[in-house]
Design a protein around this motif. Sequence first.
Motif, short mmCIF file in Angstrom:
data_model
loop_
_atom_site.label_atom_id
_atom_site.label_comp_id
_atom_site.label_asym_id
_atom_site.label_seq_id
_atom_site.Cartn_x
_atom_site.Cartn_y
_atom_site.Cartn_z
N ALA A 1 7.55 9.50 3.51
CA ALA A 1 7.51 10.16 2.41
C ALA A 1 8.71 10.88 2.29
O ALA A 1 9.18 11.10 1.15
CB ALA A 1 6.44 11.50 2.55
N GLY A 2 9.89 10.93 3.18
CA GLY A 2 11.13 12.01 2.76
C GLY A 2 10.96 12.89 2.91
O GLY A 2 10.14 13.50 3.73
N GLN A 3 11.38 13.18 1.80
CA GLN A 3 12.01 14.32 1.66
C GLN A 3 10.52 15.69 1.28
O GLN A 3 10.53 16.50 2.31
CB GLN A 3 12.60 14.96 0.37
N PRO A 4 9.65 15.40 1.00
CA PRO A 4 7.93 16.01 1.21
C PRO A 4 7.77 16.31 2.46
O PRO A 4 7.36 17.19 2.77
CB PRO A 4 7.19 15.34 -0.04
N PRO A 24 -3.67 12.69 2.01
CA PRO A 24 -5.17 12.39 2.20
C PRO A 24 -5.35 10.91 1.50
O PRO A 24 -6.39 10.52 2.07
CB PRO A 24 -6.19 13.46 2.00
N ALA A 25 -5.16 10.20 0.85
CA ALA A 25 -5.39 9.51 0.31
C ALA A 25 -4.68 7.94 0.83
O ALA A 25 -6.02 7.67 0.88
CB ALA A 25 -4.17 8.74 -1.21
N MET A 26 -3.47 8.40 1.85
CA MET A 26 -3.77 7.26 2.30
C MET A 26 -4.33 7.67 4.39
O MET A 26 -5.02 6.01 4.48
CB MET A 26 -2.47 7.68 3.36
N GLY A 27 -4.91 8.96 4.13
CA GLY A 27 -6.30 9.15 5.76
C GLY A 27 -7.09 8.06 5.15
O GLY A 27 -8.49 7.73 5.38
N ILE A 80 0.64 -0.96 0.05
CA ILE A 80 -0.15 0.01 -0.04
C ILE A 80 0.80 1.13 0.04
O ILE A 80 0.61 2.29 -0.68
CB ILE A 80 -1.22 0.15 1.18
N ILE A 81 1.65 1.35 0.69
CA ILE A 81 2.95 2.50 1.41
C ILE A 81 3.41 2.55 -0.19
O ILE A 81 3.95 4.10 -0.74
CB ILE A 81 3.33 2.33 2.35
N GLY A 82 3.87 1.58 -1.23
CA GLY A 82 5.01 1.67 -1.98
C GLY A 82 3.56 2.19 -3.47
O GLY A 82 4.09 3.67 -4.24
N ALA A 83 2.70 1.75 -3.25
CA ALA A 83 1.49 2.28 -4.35
C ALA A 83 1.55 3.58 -4.88
O ALA A 83 1.33 4.42 -5.46
CB ALA A 83 0.31 1.41 -4.58
N LEU A 84 1.37 4.24 -2.82
CA LEU A 84 1.15 4.92 -2.60
C LEU A 84 1.85 6.18 -3.22
O LEU A 84 2.00 7.87 -3.45
CB LEU A 84 0.51 5.71 -1.32
N GLY A 85 3.21 6.12 -3.25
CA GLY A 85 4.20 6.89 -2.73
C GLY A 85 4.13 6.97 -4.98
O GLY A 85 5.01 7.98 -4.99
N LEU A 86 3.80 6.63 -5.41
CA LEU A 86 3.69 6.66 -6.77
C LEU A 86 2.85 8.30 -7.26
O LEU A 86 2.87 8.83 -7.99
CB LEU A 86 3.10 5.61 -7.97
N ILE A 87 1.66 8.35 -6.21
CA ILE A 87 1.02 9.71 -6.37
C ILE A 87 1.25 11.46 -5.57
O ILE A 87 2.20 10.36 -4.18
CB ILE A 87 -0.32 9.17 -5.13
N PRO A 88 1.45 11.81 -6.42
CA PRO A 88 1.44 13.19 -5.66
C PRO A 88 1.78 13.22 -3.88
O PRO A 88 0.89 13.30 -3.93
CB PRO A 88 1.03 14.59 -6.57
N GLY A 108 -3.36 7.32 9.14
CA GLY A 108 -2.89 7.30 7.96
C GLY A 108 -2.50 7.59 7.65
O GLY A 108 -1.15 7.85 7.29
N ARG A 109 -2.67 9.18 7.69
CA ARG A 109 -1.15 10.13 6.80
C ARG A 109 0.06 10.01 7.54
O ARG A 109 0.92 10.64 7.53
CB ARG A 109 -2.48 11.68 7.11
N VAL A 110 -0.53 9.72 9.00
CA VAL A 110 1.07 10.09 9.68
C VAL A 110 2.41 8.61 9.60
O VAL A 110 2.68 9.01 9.43
CB VAL A 110 0.87 9.20 11.56
N VAL A 111 0.93 6.91 8.85
CA VAL A 111 1.97 6.58 8.27
C VAL A 111 2.25 6.97 7.15
O VAL A 111 3.69 6.58 6.41
CB VAL A 111 0.79 5.02 7.50
N ALA A 112 1.99 7.51 5.96
CA ALA A 112 2.11 7.71 4.12
C ALA A 112 3.46 8.81 4.59
O ALA A 112 4.63 8.93 3.70
CB ALA A 112 0.43 9.07 4.03
N GLU A 113 3.34 10.06 5.94
CA GLU A 113 4.01 10.51 6.12
C GLU A 113 5.47 10.14 6.60
O GLU A 113 7.05 10.65 6.44
CB GLU A 113 3.90 11.83 6.76
N LEU A 114 5.10 9.38 7.03
CA LEU A 114 6.46 9.09 7.52
C LEU A 114 7.53 7.97 6.81
O LEU A 114 9.24 8.01 6.80
CB LEU A 114 5.91 7.11 8.94
#
Length: 311
Positions: free
Chosen positions: A95-98, A40-43, A26-34, A87-93
Amino acid sequence: MPVDPSTLAPGRRASYYASNLALRGIIGALGLIPYDKRIPAMGWVMRKVAPLVGFHKRVRDNLALTCPELPERDVKQLCDEVSDNVGRVVAELYAGQPFLERAWAAPVSGPGLPALERARAEGRPVILVTGHFGNYDAARANLIKRGFAMGALYRRMANPYFNDHYVRAIEKTGKPMFEQGKRGMMEMVRHLKQGGIIAIVADLHAHGGVNIDFFGEPAVTSIVPAELALKYKAAMIPVYAIRQPNGLDFEIVVQEEIAPSDPITMTTTVCKRLEELVRQHMGQWFWVHRRWKPYVPIPKPTPTEQRSDKT
């Protein structure tokens, strides 16, 4: 160190491996999205998954215990808001530089900021206490960017497969990282003795802690941060990152330094201040945690047992 997967029962090992693959997928797939769409998608994903994995039940149970007066519509809304923030926290974790750039740009306010700057100038150790609120890593990233070099104490994940890349991800925010346990504690104390700054997430159920009221109910809480502050004459300062209405940005709030007194009084003050903040932003605290688990003290050995140990 994390548990060696080979020591786990086959069923547990398979479960951990499968859940790790699913989450990483899930994290890898979402990483393809801006980034501004990814978070918000992960949320949204977490809001849909939360009822299936028991998150909503945990939130409801905790709210029924501590806020029984809340109407059903508010409880339902909080179930979604809490899951969305997790969900947002997980995605941000991951996300790296952004994410780091958003955290670096966050304004910092609060009466504790001058105390933090003064301690740095004096070479005095600092213990920053925070909680699972907003995104706690945003505060750490922001202050590191401002020149407050700090280490952080973290609790390893039960899933050994997930733990490895989790640690690599949080290390991108800053080092050193101290794993909760005897070795990590020794390294953290050494860092403090050298006048360093450490960050501790202090709102989880803590084995060996003491009952301190949180939302009017006793919650087992570690008093170790306060004990360390007193022992090493460190400034103990709470800091939190409040997620802003756009869901992407943050405001960093550095609360007033906790006056040195005794560990229980100091920890109680931390809990009271966090509760006040959570009441202002109920959906940003991790109500999914089992914060109010009953206290089960470790039984002390009887005199007979003590004598038998020595023989």
